[in-house]
Design a protein around this motif. Structure first.
Motif, PDB file in Angstrom:
ATOM      1  N   GLN A   1       0.827  -1.204   0.000  1.00 16.77           N
ATOM      2  CA  GLN A   1       0.000   0.000   0.000  1.00 16.77           C
ATOM      3  C   GLN A   1       0.863   1.257   0.000  1.00 16.77           C
ATOM      4  O   GLN A   1       0.550   2.230  -0.684  1.00 16.77           O
ATOM      5  CB  GLN A   1      -0.936  -0.026   1.210  1.00 16.77           C
ATOM      6  CG  GLN A   1      -1.957  -1.164   1.131  1.00 16.77           C
ATOM      7  CD  GLN A   1      -2.550  -1.486   2.490  1.00 16.77           C
ATOM      8  OE1 GLN A   1      -1.836  -1.585   3.483  1.00 16.77           O
ATOM      9  NE2 GLN A   1      -3.860  -1.669   2.545  1.00 16.77           N
TER      10      GLN A   1
ATOM     11  N   VAL B   1      -7.616  -2.189  -0.761  1.00 18.62           N
ATOM     12  CA  VAL B   1      -6.974  -2.494  -2.044  1.00 18.62           C
ATOM     13  C   VAL B   1      -6.962  -1.294  -2.987  1.00 18.62           C
ATOM     14  O   VAL B   1      -6.199  -1.263  -3.948  1.00 18.62           O
ATOM     15  CB  VAL B   1      -7.646  -3.703  -2.740  1.00 18.62           C
ATOM     16  CG1 VAL B   1      -7.514  -4.946  -1.875  1.00 18.62           C
ATOM     17  CG2 VAL B   1      -9.119  -3.417  -3.053  1.00 18.62           C
ATOM     18  N   TYR B   2      -7.820  -0.307  -2.688  1.00 16.41           N
ATOM     19  CA  TYR B   2      -7.805   0.920  -3.488  1.00 16.41           C
ATOM     20  C   TYR B   2      -8.432   2.049  -2.674  1.00 16.41           C
ATOM     21  O   TYR B   2      -9.380   1.841  -1.924  1.00 16.41           O
ATOM     22  CB  TYR B   2      -8.570   0.763  -4.806  1.00 16.41           C
ATOM     23  CG  TYR B   2      -8.488   2.011  -5.661  1.00 16.41           C
ATOM     24  CD1 TYR B   2      -7.336   2.298  -6.387  1.00 16.41           C
ATOM     25  CD2 TYR B   2      -9.536   2.924  -5.689  1.00 16.41           C
ATOM     26  CE1 TYR B   2      -7.233   3.463  -7.134  1.00 16.41           C
ATOM     27  CE2 TYR B   2      -9.442   4.093  -6.432  1.00 16.41           C
ATOM     28  CZ  TYR B   2      -8.293   4.356  -7.150  1.00 16.41           C
ATOM     29  OH  TYR B   2      -8.188   5.515  -7.878  1.00 16.41           O
TER      30      TYR B   2
ATOM     31  N   ILE C   1      -0.251 -10.652  -3.998  1.00 17.04           N
ATOM     32  CA  ILE C   1      -0.742  -9.330  -4.346  1.00 17.04           C
ATOM     33  C   ILE C   1      -0.129  -8.911  -5.673  1.00 17.04           C
ATOM     34  O   ILE C   1       1.078  -8.956  -5.848  1.00 17.04           O
ATOM     35  CB  ILE C   1      -0.388  -8.288  -3.252  1.00 17.04           C
ATOM     36  CG1 ILE C   1      -1.081  -8.641  -1.938  1.00 17.04           C
ATOM     37  CG2 ILE C   1      -0.791  -6.891  -3.689  1.00 17.04           C
ATOM     38  CD1 ILE C   1      -0.809  -7.651  -0.816  1.00 17.04           C
TER      39      ILE C   1
ATOM     40  N   GLU D   1      -4.767   0.066  -8.301  1.00 15.65           N
ATOM     41  CA  GLU D   1      -5.473  -0.855  -7.408  1.00 15.65           C
ATOM     42  C   GLU D   1      -4.653  -2.125  -7.187  1.00 15.65           C
ATOM     43  O   GLU D   1      -4.009  -2.632  -8.113  1.00 15.65           O
ATOM     44  CB  GLU D   1      -6.830  -1.221  -8.018  1.00 15.65           C
ATOM     45  CG  GLU D   1      -7.687  -2.107  -7.122  1.00 15.65           C
ATOM     46  CD  GLU D   1      -9.078  -2.336  -7.677  1.00 15.65           C
ATOM     47  OE1 GLU D   1      -9.692  -3.361  -7.333  1.00 15.65           O
ATOM     48  OE2 GLU D   1      -9.543  -1.479  -8.469  1.00 15.65           O
ATOM     49  N   LEU D   2      -4.677  -2.623  -5.961  1.00 16.31           N
ATOM     50  CA  LEU D   2      -4.014  -3.881  -5.636  1.00 16.31           C
ATOM     51  C   LEU D   2      -4.969  -5.038  -5.922  1.00 16.31           C
ATOM     52  O   LEU D   2      -6.137  -4.999  -5.526  1.00 16.31           O
ATOM     53  CB  LEU D   2      -3.603  -3.901  -4.161  1.00 16.31           C
ATOM     54  CG  LEU D   2      -2.612  -2.820  -3.723  1.00 16.31           C
ATOM     55  CD1 LEU D   2      -2.423  -2.851  -2.215  1.00 16.31           C
ATOM     56  CD2 LEU D   2      -1.271  -3.007  -4.429  1.00 16.31           C
ATOM     57  N   LYS D   3      -4.477  -6.047  -6.607  1.00 14.93           N
ATOM     58  CA  LYS D   3      -5.265  -7.236  -6.896  1.00 14.93           C
ATOM     59  C   LYS D   3      -4.848  -8.344  -5.923  1.00 14.93           C
ATOM     60  O   LYS D   3      -3.668  -8.682  -5.833  1.00 14.93           O
ATOM     61  CB  LYS D   3      -5.048  -7.690  -8.341  1.00 14.93           C
ATOM     62  CG  LYS D   3      -5.419  -6.628  -9.374  1.00 14.93           C
ATOM     63  CD  LYS D   3      -6.895  -6.266  -9.333  1.00 14.93           C
ATOM     64  CE  LYS D   3      -7.241  -5.263 -10.429  1.00 14.93           C
ATOM     65  NZ  LYS D   3      -8.671  -4.878 -10.406  1.00 14.93           N
ATOM     66  N   ILE D   4      -5.835  -8.905  -5.237  1.00 15.84           N
ATOM     67  CA  ILE D   4      -5.564  -9.853  -4.152  1.00 15.84           C
ATOM     68  C   ILE D   4      -5.947 -11.279  -4.544  1.00 15.84           C
ATOM     69  O   ILE D   4      -6.993 -11.509  -5.148  1.00 15.84           O
ATOM     70  CB  ILE D   4      -6.370  -9.464  -2.886  1.00 15.84           C
ATOM     71  CG1 ILE D   4      -6.050  -8.028  -2.459  1.00 15.84           C
ATOM     72  CG2 ILE D   4      -6.102 -10.435  -1.738  1.00 15.84           C
ATOM     73  CD1 ILE D   4      -4.634  -7.799  -2.041  1.00 15.84           C
TER      74      ILE D   4
END
Length: 222
Positions: free
Chosen positions: A54, A191-192, A221, A199-202
């Motif tokens: 983050q 995540v955003y 991530i 944006e973080l993709k999990i």
């Protein structure tokens, strides 16, 4: 004013960070305490080591400081963190404290001892309105752990929507847990948010700990 912000990667600390940014504070760093125990009186435990991702998409330096997780010793670790913040030039600390008197009072006392001001923009904010406001302002977060009778465990691991917020609020009223999770009912991972560069993709999976305790284990991530 130059400040640092306590940052767990969850919705409350992320919202408070954004509040500080839009109020014109100069953010010197994020501070994440990393408890060595599974449970902590003061700090979030699940996924706090992932705040580095983050911090990267925020473009803000991060201090990750180990803490024992023991009730009194972790306050000594918090003082160490605040001293490091002051050495960087910070004059204040922003927190995501929502309802916990124990957390807020300890933060305020230690900050005063070190010579820092404290700002807790979420303090006593109405829970239902706050959850709705998060979604309206473009925050995206997942629930990574939940421990409460009547909690909608099926929501773990998915990005929470307006519809999901209403389900949480309805269940909270029916079963008596805190809808914003300040009582430890659940933990979140953002995540955003509006200041994220991307944006973080999990990726991960759900794990049942007991009848009323589930976790979403983050494995990757993007």
């Amino acid at each position: 004013m130059k400040i640092c912000t306590l940052f767990s990667g969850g919705k409350d600390s992320t919202y408070s960070l954004h509040w500080a940014m839009f109020k014109g504070f100069e953010i010197l760093c994020l501070i994440t305490l990393l408890p060595k125990k599974e449970y902590s009186w003061m700090f979030q435990v699940p996924n706090v080591e992932l705040t580095k991702y983050q911090a990267e998409v925020l473009g803000i330096p991060l201090l990750q400081i180990p803490t024992s997780g023991e009730k009194d010793k972790e306050l000594e670790d918090l003082k160490i963190a605040f001293k490091k913040a002051k050495e960087l030039g910070a004059r204040g600390i922003v927190t995501g404290a929502l309802l916990s008197d124990y957390q807020r009072l300890n933060i305020n006392i230690i900050a005063e001892e070190v010579g820092l001001k404290t700002y807790s923009p979420l303090w006593r904010k109405k829970q239902d309105e706050y959850l709705r406001e998060l979604i309206e302002e473009g925050f995206k977060f997942i629930i990574t752990s939940a421990t409460a009778y009547g909690f909608p465990f099926e929501l773990l691991g998915k990005i929470i929507t307006e519809k999901d917020v209403e389900i949480i609020i309805e269940r909270a009223r029916k079963f008596g847990f805190n809808p914003a999770f300040e009582g430890g009912e659940a933990e979140t991972f953002v995540v955003y948010a509006p200041l994220f560069k991307r944006e973080l993709k999990i990726e991960g999976y759900k794990k049942k700990i007991s009848e009323y305790e589930w976790r979403f284990i983050i494995t990757h991530i993007h």
